[in-house]
Every structure is written in C-alpha cells, then in structure tokens.
Design an enzyme around this catalytic site. Sequence first.
Site, short mmCIF file in Angstrom:
data_model
loop_
_atom_site.label_atom_id
_atom_site.label_comp_id
_atom_site.label_asym_id
_atom_site.label_seq_id
_atom_site.Cartn_x
_atom_site.Cartn_y
_atom_site.Cartn_z
N GLY A 21 -26.63 9.67 -15.55
CA GLY A 21 -27.49 10.95 -15.74
C GLY A 21 -26.78 12.04 -16.46
O GLY A 21 -26.67 13.11 -16.25
N ALA A 22 -26.15 11.48 -17.78
CA ALA A 22 -25.50 12.43 -18.58
C ALA A 22 -26.10 13.28 -19.60
O ALA A 22 -25.82 13.94 -20.47
CB ALA A 22 -24.27 11.50 -19.30
N GLY A 25 -28.34 18.73 -17.85
CA GLY A 25 -27.67 19.29 -16.48
C GLY A 25 -26.22 19.29 -16.48
O GLY A 25 -25.37 19.30 -17.54
N ILE A 26 -25.72 19.25 -15.17
CA ILE A 26 -24.47 18.91 -14.80
C ILE A 26 -23.80 17.80 -15.56
O ILE A 26 -22.46 17.75 -15.91
CB ILE A 26 -24.07 18.90 -13.33
CG1 ILE A 26 -24.68 20.35 -12.79
CG2 ILE A 26 -22.78 18.53 -13.00
CD1 ILE A 26 -24.63 20.28 -11.20
N GLY A 27 -24.50 16.68 -15.83
CA GLY A 27 -23.97 15.65 -16.40
C GLY A 27 -23.66 15.79 -17.89
O GLY A 27 -22.67 15.08 -18.33
N SER A 138 -24.04 16.46 -2.07
CA SER A 138 -24.54 17.69 -1.96
C SER A 138 -24.44 18.30 -0.75
O SER A 138 -24.09 17.71 0.33
CB SER A 138 -26.33 17.69 -1.84
OG SER A 138 -26.75 18.96 -1.42
N TYR A 164 -33.85 13.12 0.62
CA TYR A 164 -32.97 13.61 0.16
C TYR A 164 -31.23 13.83 0.59
O TYR A 164 -30.31 13.46 0.25
CB TYR A 164 -33.18 15.01 -0.84
CG TYR A 164 -32.00 15.48 -1.70
CD1 TYR A 164 -31.62 14.90 -3.07
CD2 TYR A 164 -31.36 16.59 -1.23
CE1 TYR A 164 -30.50 15.63 -3.83
CE2 TYR A 164 -30.09 17.30 -1.98
CZ TYR A 164 -30.13 16.64 -3.38
OH TYR A 164 -28.97 17.26 -4.03
#
Length: 289
Positions: A21-22, A25-27, A138, A164
């Site tokens: 997931g790079a 966003g954060i990735g 999370s 989730y």
Amino acid sequence: MAKWTAGQLPSMTGKTVLITGAGGGIGLVTTRELARAGAHVVLAVRNVDKARQATTDMRGDFEFRHLDVADLDSVRAFAQTYTGDIDILINNAGVMDVPAARTAQGLDVQTATNYFGPFLLTNLLLSRLTDRVVTVSSQMHRSGKIDLDDLDWRARKYDGLAVYESSKLAVVLFSLELQRRLTAAGSHIRSVIAHPGVARTGLVAHSNLRFVNRLPFLVQDVEHGALPLLYAATQDVPGNAYVGPDGLFSFTGYPLVRKPSRAGLNPTVAKSLWLATATLTGAGASIGQ
C-alpha cells in the site's frame, strides 16, 4: 522530552524494506523517508503505474512489484516470485468501512485486505526476513470483537465499521501470537504494531467517519501519521510493541510505545485466531508451535 521525527531516522543504507500500500497516503510518506535514509524500498502495490508516478519526484532506490493483498492468489504469486532477503516488512495496505464485497477466493474484502492477506504474506516471507515485521493497526481495534466461528462475516450482518474494527483487532492479536511463536522458535525477528492515530488520508473516503478530516483538533497530517510506522520500523523497540502518537487518546502527536487494548493482549484468543487463520489461508500452522 524530545519528540521523535523523521529527521532522526538512522542510516538505512544496505537495508531492504518491503511495504504494501505504498502508492499513496501514509505508505507513500513512509516510502519516501526510508528511501531518503538510504533504504532500497520495494513498493508492493495494486497499481504499479500509479506508484511509479507518485515517486517520480522522489530521490531514492525504488523497486515496484504488483501485489493485491486482498487476493490470496496474488499474495502467493508474489511470495513465489520474490527473491532475496527483506530486512523489514511493513504491512501497511488497508481499507476502511467499505461496502460489502468478496474477493476472488470468496473472502470478505475488508478482512482480507487488513488481516488475511498480511497474515499470509508475512508467513510466506518470514524465512527471508532479517529484522522485523511491522503491521499497521488502528486505535479502533479497541472496539473490535473476534468471532472465531465467523471470521469472514458470513453469519453476521455486515457492518463496514464493525468489520474494520474487528480486522484491526485481529492484527493486534496476530502480532502477539507471531511474536510468541518467533520467540519460541529462537528467532531474533520482531513483530511490531504501528498505528497512525487519526491522519488526514483517503482511508475514510467510504466511511461515515469521513467528517473527521474536517476537524483539525482531532486530525494530523499524513506526515505525522507516518511517524509511528517509521519509528516502529527503525527504532529499538521490543517485540509486540504498539507504537502510536503520544497525544490525547493517541489521536495525534509523535511516536510513543503504548499499550493496545486488553482484548489485544489475550494470548488464548490470539492462539485460537492464528490457528483458525492458518486453516483458512493454508499458511503459518507450524511456525514456533
């Protein structure tokens, strides 16, 4: 007490980091900073072209590989074709509160993306790891519930947010049992959990909670959201450390080793969950029994 920032990253020259997931966003921020510190970063993503475009203006040593963590066949194919050692595996890819859907294997998409896929990927790559695995959870895992008889949400009514929360609790329990098994096997590999707090990303795009992105006192930018991942990946933290922001309710702030929920530290449930997931994915049953 000094606040830890990406400017304090150690030299990562000679290190290989694989991050899912790079592409955004954060990735993407995590990728950028690790590459800046000298790491060879393997971006394992669904959309390779998008990831290449996102890193166009970044300096560093990047490698791009296709991987859809929700598709267990894609995970197996990736593990079979990837060669070489991996110092750090970062299971970052995730979705939140998405509509009900099933993968090619008939699994719930959200649970497969957030938990089943990372579980399988980690187990298949474990023999090539030299340092640690970081899996992203999370704070909402604190509301999650594990139903060992219905991990895939077939018997229960689908509720995107509940799914989730449960998938992120499963991640915390996965890390607990993985660390126990690694220790039992005499391995020096560490399993670490990171969570970004409440970061302003596209993760909540499908959720009723997307309004939080408009509340600056509750949300931090993506740069700060990536800090717990960077800290968990590079600092001398203990096995099964839970790294998140140091602010109120761990919503915002700078990295700090904190504690997950009591449910996330239940060794009996963690072991049972592992065995059930190993049966479902076909991997992980024999590691550090």
